[in-house]
Design an enzyme around this catalytic site. Structure first.
Site, short mmCIF file in Angstrom:
data_model
loop_
_atom_site.label_atom_id
_atom_site.label_comp_id
_atom_site.label_asym_id
_atom_site.label_seq_id
_atom_site.Cartn_x
_atom_site.Cartn_y
_atom_site.Cartn_z
N ARG A 88 24.73 -21.69 20.52
CA ARG A 88 24.58 -20.59 19.56
C ARG A 88 25.91 -19.89 19.31
O ARG A 88 26.17 -19.44 18.19
CB ARG A 88 23.50 -19.62 20.05
N GLN A 120 17.68 -7.41 15.69
CA GLN A 120 17.22 -8.23 16.81
C GLN A 120 18.18 -9.40 17.02
O GLN A 120 18.05 -10.14 17.98
CB GLN A 120 15.82 -8.79 16.51
N ASN A 121 19.11 -9.56 16.07
CA ASN A 121 20.02 -10.70 16.14
C ASN A 121 21.13 -10.45 17.14
O ASN A 121 21.59 -9.32 17.29
CB ASN A 121 20.62 -10.99 14.76
N ASP A 123 23.94 -12.42 16.89
CA ASP A 123 25.20 -12.82 16.23
C ASP A 123 25.94 -11.58 15.74
O ASP A 123 25.40 -10.47 15.74
CB ASP A 123 24.92 -13.81 15.08
N HIS A 138 18.63 -6.73 21.16
CA HIS A 138 18.42 -7.90 22.04
C HIS A 138 19.73 -8.42 22.64
O HIS A 138 19.78 -9.55 23.11
CB HIS A 138 17.72 -9.03 21.27
N CYS A 149 27.54 -6.99 39.08
CA CYS A 149 28.34 -5.86 38.57
C CYS A 149 27.71 -5.27 37.30
O CYS A 149 27.85 -4.08 37.04
CB CYS A 149 29.77 -6.29 38.27
P1 OAD Z 1 11.72 -15.61 13.61
O1 OAD Z 1 12.32 -16.97 13.63
O2 OAD Z 1 10.46 -15.39 14.38
O3 OAD Z 1 11.40 -15.19 12.10
C1 OAD Z 1 12.36 -15.35 11.08
C2 OAD Z 1 11.83 -14.72 9.82
O4 OAD Z 1 12.83 -14.80 8.81
C3 OAD Z 1 10.58 -15.43 9.24
O5 OAD Z 1 9.59 -14.48 8.99
C4 OAD Z 1 11.08 -16.05 7.94
O6 OAD Z 1 10.11 -16.00 6.90
C5 OAD Z 1 12.25 -15.13 7.59
N1 OAD Z 1 13.29 -15.77 6.77
C6 OAD Z 1 13.64 -17.08 6.69
N2 OAD Z 1 14.64 -17.25 5.82
C7 OAD Z 1 14.96 -16.02 5.32
C8 OAD Z 1 15.91 -15.54 4.37
N3 OAD Z 1 16.77 -16.36 3.76
N4 OAD Z 1 15.93 -14.20 4.10
C9 OAD Z 1 15.07 -13.36 4.73
N5 OAD Z 1 14.14 -13.77 5.62
C10 OAD Z 1 14.09 -15.07 5.93
O7 OAD Z 1 12.86 -14.59 14.06
P2 OAD Z 1 12.76 -13.09 14.56
O8 OAD Z 1 11.55 -12.41 14.02
O9 OAD Z 1 14.09 -12.45 14.32
O10 OAD Z 1 14.84 -12.80 20.63
O11 OAD Z 1 12.58 -13.29 16.12
C11 OAD Z 1 12.52 -12.16 16.95
C12 OAD Z 1 13.11 -12.46 18.31
O12 OAD Z 1 12.48 -13.61 18.87
C13 OAD Z 1 14.57 -12.84 18.27
O13 OAD Z 1 15.42 -11.72 18.28
C14 OAD Z 1 14.76 -13.66 19.49
C15 OAD Z 1 13.48 -14.47 19.45
O14 OAD Z 1 13.03 -14.92 20.62
C16 OAD Z 1 15.56 -13.21 21.68
O15 OAD Z 1 16.06 -14.31 21.78
C17 OAD Z 1 15.74 -12.21 22.75
ZN ZN Z 2 30.40 -9.24 39.79
#
Ligand code: OAD
Ligand code: ZN
Length: 256
Positions: A88, A120-121, A123, A138, A149
């Site tokens: 990633r 939540q990203n 990046d 996150h 540490c």
């Molecule tokens: P998801 O992969 O669950 O959802 C991504 C969303 O983005 C979907 O609803 C898609 O419809 C939408 N999408 C796709 N392309 C898009 C675009 N071009 N413009 C706008 N929206 C678009 O990802 P998250 O909901 O972010 O946590 O996931 C939440 C958390 O689950 C992440 O932060 C991560 C994951 O596990 C950790 O890793 C700690």
């Molecule tokens: Zn240490």
């Protein structure tokens, strides 16, 4: 209560009265008093070429993200976890911010401290587009911390064979990422911002991971305006006043 968790098996019943907009005719009016709270998810970085978690291509070497983003996975197989986050890191380094990230940086220039971006990203594309008030609930991909540490530091290295060890104490160094079952960062700060916001905009998140998926309900209890932008309805679609079906790069530049 704040711990990161996945909502399983829930399908929202979409309210028939929901207002829907199309990408080309949707605007968000903001007055001089409005305070905008923005929540972004993986979808905002999709048009920069970074895969979402639950869309097609959401599997990594056959693993769901919930299998590599947990303390249990780290305990059992730190090499696998570091390979995942190294990949990633490599992908994020090669990616560029898109028009959606840039539109959020532009509206922040106008609103100043009346703007708050919670992502939540992990990046860094919001920062590279010029956003300043960004909170990574996150964690951050380009930071690591010693398990003992516990102080995060900037780290852009890839660990694909040799795992990193703390130079001070010799303990294992892990990604500075919030895993499932752990508490997202600065929840009190996020709730304080939600408490004083007048408008909530959510972009590109499937509404399946809590606590972030619950922010819109807090906004509803305060009866403030809520809008979702993304190409498909999220699981918590019923909770939004407005749903704009379109991609972040299509919709956000025309919103303000
Ligand atoms: P998801 O992969 O669950 O959802 C991504 C969303 O983005 C979907 O609803 C898609 O419809 C939408 N999408 C796709 N392309 C898009 C675009 N071009 N413009 C706008 N929206 C678009 O990802 P998250 O909901 O972010 O946590 O996931 C939440 C958390 O689950 C992440 O932060 C991560 C994951 O596990 C950790 O890793 C700690
Ligand atoms: Zn240490």
């Amino acid at each position: 209560m704040y711990a990161l968790r996945l909502h399983r098996g829930f399908r929202a019943v979409v309210r028939q009265t929901m207002k829907r907009g199309r990408a080309d005719n949707c605007r968000m009016e903001l007055s001089a008093e409005d305070r905008l709270f923005v929540l972004t998810g993986a979808g905002i970085s999709a048009e920069s070429g970074l895969a979402t978690f639950r869309g097609s291509g959401g599997l990594w070497n056959g693993h769901r993200v919930e299998e590599v983003a947990t303390p249990e996975a780290w305990e059992a197989n730190p090499e696998l976890v570091w390979r995942f986050y190294s990949m990633r890191r490599r992908d994020a380094m090669a990616a560029q911010p898109n028009a959606g990230h840039r539109a959020l940086a532009k509206v922040e220039e106008r609103l100043g401290e009346r703007f708050y971006l919670c992502t939540q990203n992990v990046d860094d594309l919001h920062e590279r587009a010029g956003s300043q008030r960004v909170h990574h609930m996150h964690g951050r991909l380009f930071e690591s911390r010693c398990e003992r540490c516990a102080v995060p530091f900037v780290d852009t290295a890839l660990y694909e064979s040799v795992l990193p060890m703390c130079e001070k104490c010799g303990h294992a160094v892990r990604p500075h990422i919030v895993w499932f079952g752990e508490i997202p960062l600065d929840m009190d700060g996020i709730y304080a911002e939600l408490d004083r916001a007048t408008v909530v905009l959510v972009v590109g998140t499937s509404g399946s991971v809590y606590p972030a998926a619950g922010f819109v309900s807090i906004a509803n209890r305060r009866r403030i305006r809520t809008m979702y932008v993304g190409p498909e309805e999220p699981l918590n679609a019923h909770a939004f006043d407005d749903i704009v079906l379109g991609t972040a790069a299509e919709v956000l530049p025309g919103l303000w």
